[in-house]
Design a protein around this motif. Structure first.
Motif, PDB file in Angstrom:
ATOM      1  N   ALA A   1      -9.132 -13.229   3.763  1.00  0.00           N
ATOM      2  CA  ALA A   1      -8.367 -12.094   4.288  1.00  0.00           C
ATOM      3  C   ALA A   1      -6.917 -12.144   3.826  1.00  0.00           C
ATOM      4  N   THR A   2      -6.331 -13.327   3.778  1.00  0.00           N
ATOM      5  CA  THR A   2      -4.945 -13.465   3.339  1.00  0.00           C
ATOM      6  C   THR A   2      -4.800 -13.105   1.864  1.00  0.00           C
ATOM      7  N   ILE A   3      -5.742 -13.536   1.042  1.00  0.00           N
ATOM      8  CA  ILE A   3      -5.697 -13.213  -0.380  1.00  0.00           C
ATOM      9  C   ILE A   3      -5.812 -11.704  -0.584  1.00  0.00           C
ATOM     10  N   LEU A   4      -6.752 -11.062   0.101  1.00  0.00           N
ATOM     11  CA  LEU A   4      -6.924  -9.614  -0.050  1.00  0.00           C
ATOM     12  C   LEU A   4      -5.722  -8.838   0.488  1.00  0.00           C
ATOM     13  N   ALA A   5      -5.122  -9.308   1.581  1.00  0.00           N
ATOM     14  CA  ALA A   5      -3.933  -8.651   2.110  1.00  0.00           C
ATOM     15  C   ALA A   5      -2.766  -8.798   1.139  1.00  0.00           C
ATOM     16  N   PHE A   6      -2.622  -9.960   0.510  1.00  0.00           N
ATOM     17  CA  PHE A   6      -1.555 -10.151  -0.463  1.00  0.00           C
ATOM     18  C   PHE A   6      -1.755  -9.243  -1.671  1.00  0.00           C
ATOM     19  N   ILE A   7      -2.987  -9.126  -2.142  1.00  0.00           N
ATOM     20  CA  ILE A   7      -3.279  -8.241  -3.279  1.00  0.00           C
ATOM     21  C   ILE A   7      -2.961  -6.793  -2.910  1.00  0.00           C
ATOM     22  N   THR A   8      -3.332  -6.388  -1.696  1.00  0.00           N
ATOM     23  CA  THR A   8      -3.031  -5.030  -1.243  1.00  0.00           C
ATOM     24  C   THR A   8      -1.528  -4.790  -1.218  1.00  0.00           C
ATOM     25  N   PHE A   9      -0.767  -5.738  -0.710  1.00  0.00           N
ATOM     26  CA  PHE A   9       0.679  -5.579  -0.607  1.00  0.00           C
ATOM     27  C   PHE A   9       1.350  -5.634  -1.981  1.00  0.00           C
ATOM     28  N   LYS A  10       0.927  -6.536  -2.818  1.00  0.00           N
ATOM     29  CA  LYS A  10       1.592  -6.755  -4.108  1.00  0.00           C
ATOM     30  C   LYS A  10       1.317  -5.643  -5.110  1.00  0.00           C
ATOM     31  N   PHE A  11       0.085  -5.165  -5.188  1.00  0.00           N
ATOM     32  CA  PHE A  11      -0.285  -4.249  -6.249  1.00  0.00           C
ATOM     33  C   PHE A  11      -0.461  -2.800  -5.792  1.00  0.00           C
ATOM     34  N   GLY A  12      -0.024  -2.470  -4.589  1.00  0.00           N
ATOM     35  CA  GLY A  12      -0.060  -1.082  -4.140  1.00  0.00           C
ATOM     36  C   GLY A  12       0.966  -0.258  -4.890  1.00  0.00           C
ATOM     37  N   PRO A  13       0.649   1.001  -5.204  1.00  0.00           N
ATOM     38  CA  PRO A  13       1.604   1.821  -5.961  1.00  0.00           C
ATOM     39  C   PRO A  13       2.867   2.103  -5.147  1.00  0.00           C
ATOM     40  N   ARG A  14       3.998   1.942  -5.768  1.00  0.00           N
ATOM     41  CA  ARG A  14       5.297   2.170  -5.133  1.00  0.00           C
ATOM     42  C   ARG A  14       5.857   3.513  -5.578  1.00  0.00           C
ATOM     43  N   PRO A  15       6.807   4.071  -4.837  1.00  0.00           N
ATOM     44  CA  PRO A  15       7.443   5.317  -5.276  1.00  0.00           C
ATOM     45  C   PRO A  15       8.221   5.107  -6.574  1.00  0.00           C
ATOM     46  N   VAL A  16       8.223   6.105  -7.392  1.00  0.00           N
ATOM     47  CA  VAL A  16       8.967   6.048  -8.649  1.00  0.00           C
ATOM     48  C   VAL A  16      10.438   6.244  -8.342  1.00  0.00           C
ATOM     49  N   GLU A  17      11.259   5.307  -8.793  1.00  0.00           N
ATOM     50  CA  GLU A  17      12.694   5.404  -8.555  1.00  0.00           C
ATOM     51  C   GLU A  17      13.335   6.210  -9.683  1.00  0.00           C
TER      52      GLU A  17
END
Length: 64
Positions: free
Chosen positions: A41-57
Motif C-alpha cells: 500500500a505504501t509503494i502504491l501510494a507513493f507512486i500515486t503521489f509522485k507520478f500524478g499529473p501536476r498543473p502546467v506552470e
C-alpha cells in the motif's frame, strides 16, 4: 485521462489509495501478515503521489 491536480489533491488521493489497498489486502488475504499489505500500500501510494499529473506552470507571465 486524469485531470491535472495540485500536490494537495494528490496527497489526499495517495492516502485514499493507501487505505483502500490495505483494506483490500486484509479482506482478500486474512491469513497473510498485515505488514506485507502495508508495504504494498505504501509503494502504491507513493507512486500515486509522485507520478500524478501536476498543473502546467506558466512561466511567460513575468517576462515583460
Amino acid at each position: 485521462m486524469l485531470p491535472r491536480m495540485t500536490m494537495g489533491n494528490w496527497l489526499f488521493w495517495s492516502i485514499i489509495v493507501w487505505i483502500g489497498v490495505f483494506y483490500i489486502w486484509i479482506g482478500l488475504f486474512p491469513n497473510l501478515p498485515a505488514w506485507i499489505g502495508t508495504i504494498i500500500a505504501t509503494i502504491l501510494a507513493f507512486i500515486t503521489f509522485k507520478f500524478g499529473p501536476r498543473p502546467v506552470e506558466d512561466h511567460d507571465e513575468g517576462a515583460e
